[in-house]
Design a protein around this motif. Structure first.
Motif, PDB file in Angstrom:
ATOM      1  N   ALA A 135       0.841  -1.280   0.128  1.00 17.80           N
ATOM      2  CA  ALA A 135       0.259   0.171  -0.077  1.00 17.80           C
ATOM      3  C   ALA A 135       0.811   1.260  -0.124  1.00 17.80           C
ATOM      4  O   ALA A 135       0.309   2.346  -0.472  1.00 17.80           O
ATOM      5  N   LYS A 136       2.024   1.088   0.353  1.00 19.90           N
ATOM      6  CA  LYS A 136       2.847   2.509   0.390  1.00 19.90           C
ATOM      7  C   LYS A 136       3.383   2.733  -0.974  1.00 19.90           C
ATOM      8  O   LYS A 136       3.549   3.752  -1.287  1.00 19.90           O
ATOM      9  N   ASP A 137       3.305   1.977  -1.916  1.00 21.01           N
ATOM     10  CA  ASP A 137       3.443   2.086  -3.393  1.00 21.01           C
ATOM     11  C   ASP A 137       2.355   1.523  -4.161  1.00 21.01           C
ATOM     12  O   ASP A 137       2.175   0.215  -4.306  1.00 21.01           O
ATOM     13  N   PRO A 138       1.597   2.375  -4.730  1.00 16.97           N
ATOM     14  CA  PRO A 138       0.360   1.979  -5.659  1.00 16.97           C
ATOM     15  C   PRO A 138       0.887   0.924  -6.733  1.00 16.97           C
ATOM     16  O   PRO A 138      -0.067   0.159  -7.335  1.00 16.97           O
ATOM     17  N   TYR A 139       1.960   1.090  -7.279  1.00 12.85           N
ATOM     18  CA  TYR A 139       2.528   0.522  -8.312  1.00 12.85           C
ATOM     19  C   TYR A 139       2.811  -0.960  -8.259  1.00 12.85           C
ATOM     20  O   TYR A 139       3.050  -1.607  -8.959  1.00 12.85           O
ATOM     21  N   THR A 140       2.963  -1.214  -6.886  1.00 16.86           N
ATOM     22  CA  THR A 140       3.407  -2.469  -6.617  1.00 16.86           C
ATOM     23  C   THR A 140       2.400  -3.376  -5.714  1.00 16.86           C
ATOM     24  O   THR A 140       2.497  -4.270  -5.100  1.00 16.86           O
ATOM     25  N   ARG A 141       1.103  -2.855  -5.912  1.00 19.62           N
ATOM     26  CA  ARG A 141       0.042  -3.459  -5.038  1.00 19.62           C
ATOM     27  C   ARG A 141      -0.216  -5.018  -5.670  1.00 19.62           C
ATOM     28  O   ARG A 141      -0.196  -5.151  -6.649  1.00 19.62           O
ATOM     29  N   GLY A 142      -0.290  -6.002  -4.848  1.00 21.90           N
ATOM     30  CA  GLY A 142      -0.411  -7.444  -5.025  1.00 21.90           C
ATOM     31  C   GLY A 142       1.027  -8.041  -5.393  1.00 21.90           C
ATOM     32  O   GLY A 142       1.143  -9.078  -5.712  1.00 21.90           O
ATOM     33  N   HIS A 143       2.273  -7.217  -5.320  1.00 19.64           N
ATOM     34  CA  HIS A 143       3.369  -7.605  -6.033  1.00 19.64           C
ATOM     35  C   HIS A 143       3.911  -8.954  -5.135  1.00 19.64           C
ATOM     36  O   HIS A 143       4.345 -10.145  -5.466  1.00 19.64           O
ATOM     37  N   SER A 144       3.709  -8.673  -3.743  1.00 17.31           N
ATOM     38  CA  SER A 144       4.280  -9.674  -2.751  1.00 17.31           C
ATOM     39  C   SER A 144       3.691 -11.135  -2.952  1.00 17.31           C
ATOM     40  O   SER A 144       4.369 -12.186  -2.760  1.00 17.31           O
ATOM     41  N   GLN A 145       2.298 -10.994  -3.047  1.00 12.15           N
ATOM     42  CA  GLN A 145       1.501 -12.222  -3.289  1.00 12.15           C
ATOM     43  C   GLN A 145       1.632 -13.000  -4.472  1.00 12.15           C
ATOM     44  O   GLN A 145       1.868 -14.259  -4.362  1.00 12.15           O
ATOM     45  N   ARG A 146       1.908 -12.175  -5.622  1.00  9.15           N
ATOM     46  CA  ARG A 146       2.097 -12.725  -6.967  1.00  9.15           C
ATOM     47  C   ARG A 146       3.688 -13.449  -6.485  1.00  9.15           C
ATOM     48  O   ARG A 146       3.875 -14.647  -7.275  1.00  9.15           O
ATOM     49  N   VAL A 147       4.577 -12.700  -5.926  1.00 10.85           N
ATOM     50  CA  VAL A 147       6.012 -13.394  -6.176  1.00 10.85           C
ATOM     51  C   VAL A 147       6.210 -14.665  -5.233  1.00 10.85           C
ATOM     52  O   VAL A 147       6.556 -15.584  -5.535  1.00 10.85           O
ATOM     53  N   ALA A 148       5.329 -14.391  -3.966  1.00 12.99           N
ATOM     54  CA  ALA A 148       5.094 -15.724  -3.311  1.00 12.99           C
ATOM     55  C   ALA A 148       4.597 -16.972  -3.906  1.00 12.99           C
ATOM     56  O   ALA A 148       5.050 -18.064  -3.955  1.00 12.99           O
ATOM     57  N   GLU A 149       3.476 -16.621  -4.850  1.00  5.80           N
ATOM     58  CA  GLU A 149       2.891 -17.868  -5.560  1.00  5.80           C
ATOM     59  C   GLU A 149       3.678 -18.406  -6.652  1.00  5.80           C
ATOM     60  O   GLU A 149       3.766 -19.563  -6.784  1.00  5.80           O
ATOM     61  N   LEU A 150       4.411 -17.548  -7.396  1.00  3.19           N
ATOM     62  CA  LEU A 150       5.341 -17.907  -8.255  1.00  3.19           C
ATOM     63  C   LEU A 150       6.452 -18.633  -7.647  1.00  3.19           C
ATOM     64  O   LEU A 150       7.076 -19.848  -8.282  1.00  3.19           O
ATOM     65  N   ALA A 151       6.951 -17.983  -6.483  1.00  4.10           N
ATOM     66  CA  ALA A 151       8.160 -18.648  -6.013  1.00  4.10           C
ATOM     67  C   ALA A 151       8.058 -20.265  -5.519  1.00  4.10           C
ATOM     68  O   ALA A 151       8.732 -20.983  -5.710  1.00  4.10           O
ATOM     69  N   VAL A 152       6.644 -20.493  -5.043  1.00  2.00           N
ATOM     70  CA  VAL A 152       6.224 -21.695  -4.456  1.00  2.00           C
ATOM     71  C   VAL A 152       6.249 -22.720  -5.866  1.00  2.00           C
ATOM     72  O   VAL A 152       6.658 -23.749  -5.682  1.00  2.00           O
ATOM     73  N   GLU A 153       5.682 -22.113  -6.799  1.00  2.00           N
ATOM     74  CA  GLU A 153       5.560 -22.933  -8.245  1.00  2.00           C
ATOM     75  C   GLU A 153       6.911 -23.529  -8.646  1.00  2.00           C
ATOM     76  O   GLU A 153       7.297 -24.398  -9.111  1.00  2.00           O
ATOM     77  N   ILE A 154       7.826 -22.395  -8.580  1.00  2.00           N
ATOM     78  CA  ILE A 154       9.132 -22.736  -9.012  1.00  2.00           C
ATOM     79  C   ILE A 154       9.735 -23.880  -7.885  1.00  2.00           C
ATOM     80  O   ILE A 154      10.587 -24.649  -8.427  1.00  2.00           O
TER      81      ILE A 154
END
Length: 317
Positions: A135-154
């Motif tokens: 929320a501190k950076d509107p450009y990265t909203r949802g970024h952390s969750q997307r990274v987590a999901e992709l990291a788990v798939e990798i």
């Protein structure tokens, strides 16, 4: 088996003793045993042995089953039930064991449910914290969750186990938690950062590791949080690790983070198309990215349909 042997020999001795005494008396009285008395003595001895073995087995089998069941419980396999074959003290032992086993199975199921609920609560808390960061950076909203999901798939693509995948999920969600300590005007700056601002931004992995360092259940996620900006060639930060010295979780989160950064709108960069982003990652393979992790990422993206299958004309283009 030792109890069976002891009980069998004791009962055999007790049951065969009268026959042995009778045989001695007959020998002394008649000077020997005839065929019929000898057969009777041998038959009596054989019958004593059979009955002794039967009774010893009847008493020791429930004990053996109880011992085996106790070992199963000690190994964490609760719920085993013993067959109740009598209404005596041995049957009471089996009943007591079965009751204990059922109770332990119930407690174990409840404990597993509570642990699962606790872990879900942990993850929900982590996701809330990640949302506060994004929320501190509107450009990265949802970024952390997307990274987590992709990291788990990798991680799955690389054959990692459940604990490693959980650490990847936590590490992916919290990899940017240190940005809490970075001023908003630096995070959302629409032009390249100055050298001082870049130095400040590069502190966020260390800050993040310090924030979660005292949380026991996040201990395995710490390497991903602190080291996700390390590079395969050793030119990363904060510790300038290289190659296999970089924790695998950090290498995976790095790759997932890079892909999401390339395909998301940022203050200084419009989102790239998947093919163009894959080209950027290809240039980073062996420099920033672990080649094996890079290849696993591409396999995941192809499976997701974000990239064309390997070897296709579109992929080659």
């Amino acid at each position: 088996m030792r109890v069976f042997r002891t009980l069998f020999l004791s009962m055999l001795a007790a049951s065969a003793l009268p026959t042995a005494v009778l045989a001695v008396v007959l020998v002394q009285d008649r000077g020997g045993l005839g065929a019929a008395p000898a057969a009777a003595v041998l038959g009596s001895a054989a019958l004593s042995a059979i009955l002794s073995a039967f009774v010893a087995r009847r008493f020791t089998e429930p004990i053996r089953a109880s011992v085996q069941g106790a070992l199963e419980i000690a190994r964490g396999r609760f719920g085993r039930q013993l067959a109740v074959r009598s209404r005596d003290e041995l049957g009471d032992l089996a009943h007591a064991f079965n009751h204990m086993s059922r109770e332990l199975a119930g407690y174990d199921a409840e404990n597993r449910r509570l642990v699962a609920a606790l872990e879900r609560g942990y993850l929900d808390t982590i996701r809330s914290l990640a949302s506060a960061i994004d929320a501190k950076d509107p450009y990265t909203r949802g970024h952390s969750q997307r990274v987590a999901e992709l990291a788990v798939e990798i991680g799955r693509e690389l054959g990692l186990g459940p604990q490693a995948l959980l650490a990847l999920e936590y590490g992916g969600v919290l990899h940017d938690v240190g940005k809490i300590g970075i001023p908003d005007h630096v995070l959302a700056k629409p032009v390249p950062l100055t050298a001082e601002e870049m130095a400040l931004m590069r502190e966020h992995p260390r800050i993040g590791a310090e924030i979660v360092g005292g949380v026991a259940f996040l201990r395995e996620a710490l390497p991903a949080i602190r080291c996700h900006h390390e590079r395969w060639d050793g030119a990363g930060y904060p510790d300038r690790l290289a190659g296999g010295d970089i924790p695998l979780a950090a290498r995976i989160v790095n790759a997932a983070d890079t892909w999401d950064a390339c395909t998301s709108d940022r203050p200084y960069q419009a989102a790239l198309a998947p093919g163009a982003a894959a080209g950027v990652l290809a240039e980073l393979r062996g420099a920033q990215l672990d080649p094996a992790v890079h290849d696993a990422l591409l396999a995941v993206l192809r499976r997701r349909g974000a990239l064309p299958p390997a070897g296709s004309a579109e992929s080659a283009a």
